[in-house]
Design an enzyme around this catalytic site. Structure first.
Site, PDB file in Angstrom:
ATOM      1  CE  LYS A 201      -1.926  -1.228   3.903  1.00 44.12           C
ATOM      2  NZ  LYS A 201      -1.196  -2.507   4.168  1.00 44.12           N
TER       3      LYS A 201
ATOM      4  NE  ARG B  53       8.098  -2.705   5.668  1.00 40.70           N
ATOM      5  CZ  ARG B  53       6.824  -2.481   5.964  1.00 40.70           C
ATOM      6  NH1 ARG B  53       6.064  -1.792   5.132  1.00 40.70           N
ATOM      7  NH2 ARG B  53       6.301  -2.954   7.071  1.00 40.70           N
TER       8      ARG B  53
ATOM      9  NE  ARG C 225       7.086  -0.799   9.891  1.00 41.36           N
ATOM     10  CZ  ARG C 225       5.898  -0.690   9.293  1.00 41.36           C
ATOM     11  NH1 ARG C 225       5.779   0.065   8.211  1.00 41.36           N
ATOM     12  NH2 ARG C 225       4.839  -1.317   9.760  1.00 41.36           N
TER      13      ARG C 225
ATOM     14  NE  ARG D  18      -3.895  -1.519  10.659  1.00 40.36           N
ATOM     15  CZ  ARG D  18      -2.864  -1.026   9.989  1.00 40.36           C
ATOM     16  NH1 ARG D  18      -2.892   0.192   9.516  1.00 40.36           N
ATOM     17  NH2 ARG D  18      -1.804  -1.769   9.774  1.00 40.36           N
TER      18      ARG D  18
ATOM     19  NE  ARG E  73       2.803  -5.272  10.937  1.00 37.44           N
ATOM     20  CZ  ARG E  73       3.760  -4.997  10.051  1.00 37.44           C
ATOM     21  NH1 ARG E  73       4.978  -5.486  10.214  1.00 37.44           N
ATOM     22  NH2 ARG E  73       3.505  -4.243   9.014  1.00 37.44           N
TER      23      ARG E  73
HETATM   24  P1  AP5 Z   1       4.911  -1.587   1.671  1.00 34.39           P
HETATM   25  O1  AP5 Z   1       4.435  -0.731   0.559  1.00 34.39           O
HETATM   26  O2  AP5 Z   1       5.792  -0.992   2.708  1.00 34.39           O
HETATM   27  O3  AP5 Z   1       3.658  -2.347   2.328  1.00 34.39           O
HETATM   28  P2  AP5 Z   1       2.435  -1.775   3.140  1.00 34.39           P
HETATM   29  O4  AP5 Z   1       1.202  -2.444   2.614  1.00 34.39           O
HETATM   30  O5  AP5 Z   1       2.430  -0.277   3.180  1.00 34.39           O
HETATM   31  O6  AP5 Z   1       2.795  -2.398   4.550  1.00 34.39           O
HETATM   32  P3  AP5 Z   1       2.896  -1.826   6.024  1.00 34.39           P
HETATM   33  O7  AP5 Z   1       3.653  -2.848   6.819  1.00 34.39           O
HETATM   34  O8  AP5 Z   1       3.416  -0.441   6.086  1.00 34.39           O
HETATM   35  O9  AP5 Z   1       1.415  -1.878   6.409  1.00 34.39           O
HETATM   36  P4  AP5 Z   1       0.815  -2.064   7.750  1.00 34.39           P
HETATM   37  O10 AP5 Z   1      -0.586  -1.858   7.382  1.00 34.39           O
HETATM   38  O11 AP5 Z   1       1.063  -3.279   8.535  1.00 34.39           O
HETATM   39  O12 AP5 Z   1       1.621  -1.033   8.650  1.00 34.39           O
HETATM   40  P5  AP5 Z   1       1.280   0.401   9.177  1.00 34.39           P
HETATM   41  O13 AP5 Z   1       2.497   1.214   9.099  1.00 34.39           O
HETATM   42  O14 AP5 Z   1       0.016   0.912   8.554  1.00 34.39           O
HETATM   43  O15 AP5 Z   1       5.643  -2.867   0.999  1.00 34.39           O
HETATM   44  C1  AP5 Z   1       6.222  -3.881   1.814  1.00 34.39           C
HETATM   45  C2  AP5 Z   1       7.561  -4.353   1.173  1.00 34.39           C
HETATM   46  O16 AP5 Z   1       7.268  -4.993  -0.085  1.00 34.39           O
HETATM   47  C3  AP5 Z   1       8.537  -3.211   0.839  1.00 34.39           C
HETATM   48  O17 AP5 Z   1       9.836  -3.666   1.064  1.00 34.39           O
HETATM   49  C4  AP5 Z   1       8.317  -2.935  -0.676  1.00 34.39           C
HETATM   50  O18 AP5 Z   1       9.494  -2.477  -1.291  1.00 34.39           O
HETATM   51  C5  AP5 Z   1       7.933  -4.326  -1.185  1.00 34.39           C
HETATM   52  N1  AP5 Z   1       6.934  -4.278  -2.256  1.00 34.39           N
HETATM   53  C6  AP5 Z   1       5.842  -3.464  -2.320  1.00 34.39           C
HETATM   54  N2  AP5 Z   1       5.119  -3.735  -3.433  1.00 34.39           N
HETATM   55  C7  AP5 Z   1       5.778  -4.769  -4.062  1.00 34.39           C
HETATM   56  C8  AP5 Z   1       5.512  -5.509  -5.251  1.00 34.39           C
HETATM   57  N3  AP5 Z   1       4.438  -5.243  -6.019  1.00 34.39           N
HETATM   58  N4  AP5 Z   1       6.385  -6.474  -5.613  1.00 34.39           N
HETATM   59  C9  AP5 Z   1       7.479  -6.761  -4.840  1.00 34.39           C
HETATM   60  N5  AP5 Z   1       7.782  -6.088  -3.702  1.00 34.39           N
HETATM   61  C10 AP5 Z   1       6.933  -5.098  -3.305  1.00 34.39           C
HETATM   62  O19 AP5 Z   1       0.914   0.087  10.698  1.00 34.39           O
HETATM   63  C11 AP5 Z   1       1.896  -0.301  11.635  1.00 34.39           C
HETATM   64  C12 AP5 Z   1       1.247  -0.433  13.005  1.00 34.39           C
HETATM   65  O20 AP5 Z   1       0.698   0.823  13.429  1.00 34.39           O
HETATM   66  C13 AP5 Z   1       0.070  -1.408  13.088  1.00 34.39           C
HETATM   67  O21 AP5 Z   1       0.497  -2.747  13.294  1.00 34.39           O
HETATM   68  C14 AP5 Z   1      -0.699  -0.853  14.303  1.00 34.39           C
HETATM   69  O22 AP5 Z   1      -0.067  -1.190  15.509  1.00 34.39           O
HETATM   70  C15 AP5 Z   1      -0.558   0.654  14.125  1.00 34.39           C
HETATM   71  N6  AP5 Z   1      -1.627   1.248  13.311  1.00 34.39           N
HETATM   72  C16 AP5 Z   1      -1.497   1.882  12.110  1.00 34.39           C
HETATM   73  N7  AP5 Z   1      -2.679   2.308  11.660  1.00 34.39           N
HETATM   74  C17 AP5 Z   1      -3.600   1.945  12.599  1.00 34.39           C
HETATM   75  C18 AP5 Z   1      -5.006   2.091  12.678  1.00 34.39           C
HETATM   76  N8  AP5 Z   1      -5.721   2.693  11.708  1.00 34.39           N
HETATM   77  N9  AP5 Z   1      -5.622   1.565  13.770  1.00 34.39           N
HETATM   78  C19 AP5 Z   1      -4.937   0.973  14.765  1.00 34.39           C
HETATM   79  N10 AP5 Z   1      -3.599   0.802  14.740  1.00 34.39           N
HETATM   80  C20 AP5 Z   1      -2.926   1.281  13.661  1.00 34.39           C
END
Ligand code: AP5
Length: 221
Positions: free
Chosen positions: A13, A128, A161, A89, A172
């Site tokens: 994403k 990542r 991370r 979420r 997760r």
């Molecule tokens: P990347 O684009 O970084 O993936 P992403 O979907 O953004 O993953 P995140 O881990 O950031 O999502 P998340 O939802 O768990 O974390 P968040 O920060 O929101 O891609 C991943 C890897 O794959 C990278 O290395 C990239 O280069 C590679 N890649 C991407 N696309 C590719 C492709 N097509 N082909 C090959 N490789 C590819 O949340 C973290 C924490 O914060 C949560 O666990 C929770 O504790 C808290 N939190 C955040 N938001 C909330 C909320 N709304 N409510 C409650 N808690 C929350």
């Protein structure tokens, strides 16, 4: 234009969101990025959120809804719309978002569902690396930096991370299935959900996302 990127952790994403937000002049709101910044700065929100983020649990809804309300209040009038990444979420967050948008006489136009299997997700998150300075994201195999451990964009240090360690990734994924996956039906019932095959290459996913968003822009006039 109000866009939501929804999907399991590591589906890609964030990789797509920043470019699309810039291209379409949308305010980019990624609750995960906001929480990590708050934790690093040890703000009151960061102190409350740290143990949840580090263990892969969701931060309580009231904290997240308050955060998003403040971010929306700061953005008033300066953007063509908003791209939400990683929010909502839970059903409670989705309902709160509907209310926040209704107060501004607007509503969600589309929810893009980044669909990827647990096997792909584990491989993506274990490889990542993120820039400590500017937040740019890399992958050791799919999107490596030119110099090992150094950000191409700003020269900052790349790190893994804390929540990308295998045990936390598994947690997760469990939390996503238990608390977030039900949003797929919530938005499908309202005809807002469009699935993107997130297992394709970064370029192919980008093309698919752009086709959907550009079609939406055209149909919105
Ligand atoms: P990347 O684009 O970084 O993936 P992403 O979907 O953004 O993953 P995140 O881990 O950031 O999502 P998340 O939802 O768990 O974390 P968040 O920060 O929101 O891609 C991943 C890897 O794959 C990278 O290395 C990239 O280069 C590679 N890649 C991407 N696309 C590719 C492709 N097509 N082909 C090959 N490789 C590819 O949340 C973290 C924490 O914060 C949560 O666990 C929770 O504790 C808290 N939190 C955040 N938001 C909330 C909320 N709304 N409510 C409650 N808690 C929350």
């Amino acid at each position: 234009m109000i866009v939501v990127f929804l999907g399991p952790p590591g589906a890609g994403k964030g990789t797509q969101a920043t470019g699309q937000a810039e291209r379409l002049n949308l305010r980019y709101i990624a609750t995960g990025d906001e929480l990590r910044a708050a934790i690093a700065a040890a703000t009151p929100l960061g102190k409350k959120a740290a143990r949840f983020v580090e263990s892969g649990q969701l931060v309580p809804d009231d904290l997240i809804i308050e955060l998003v309300g403040e971010l929306l209040a700061q953005s008033a009038g300066r953007f063509r719309g908003v791209l939400f990444d990683g929010f909502p979420r839970t059903i409670a967050q989705a309902q709160a978002l509907d209310d926040l948008l209704a107060e501004r006489d607007t509503a969600i136009d589309i929810v893009l569902y980044f669909d990827a299997s647990p096997e792909v997700i584990v491989a993506r998150l274990s490889g990542r690396r993120v820039c400590r300075a500017c937040g740019a994201t890399y992958h050791l195999d799919h999107l490596p930096p030119r110099r090992n451990g150094i950000c191409d964009r700003c020269g900052g240090e790349l790190y893994q991370r804390e929540d990308d360690k295998p045990a936390t990734v598994r947690e997760r994924l469990r939390v996503y299935e238990a608390q977030t996956a039900e949003l797929l039906d919530y938005y499908r019932r309202r005809n807002l959900l469009v699935r993107v095959d997130a297992e394709e290459s970064i370029e192919a996913v980008r093309a698919a996302v752009e086709a959907v968003l550009d079609g939406l822009g055209a149909s919105n006039g």
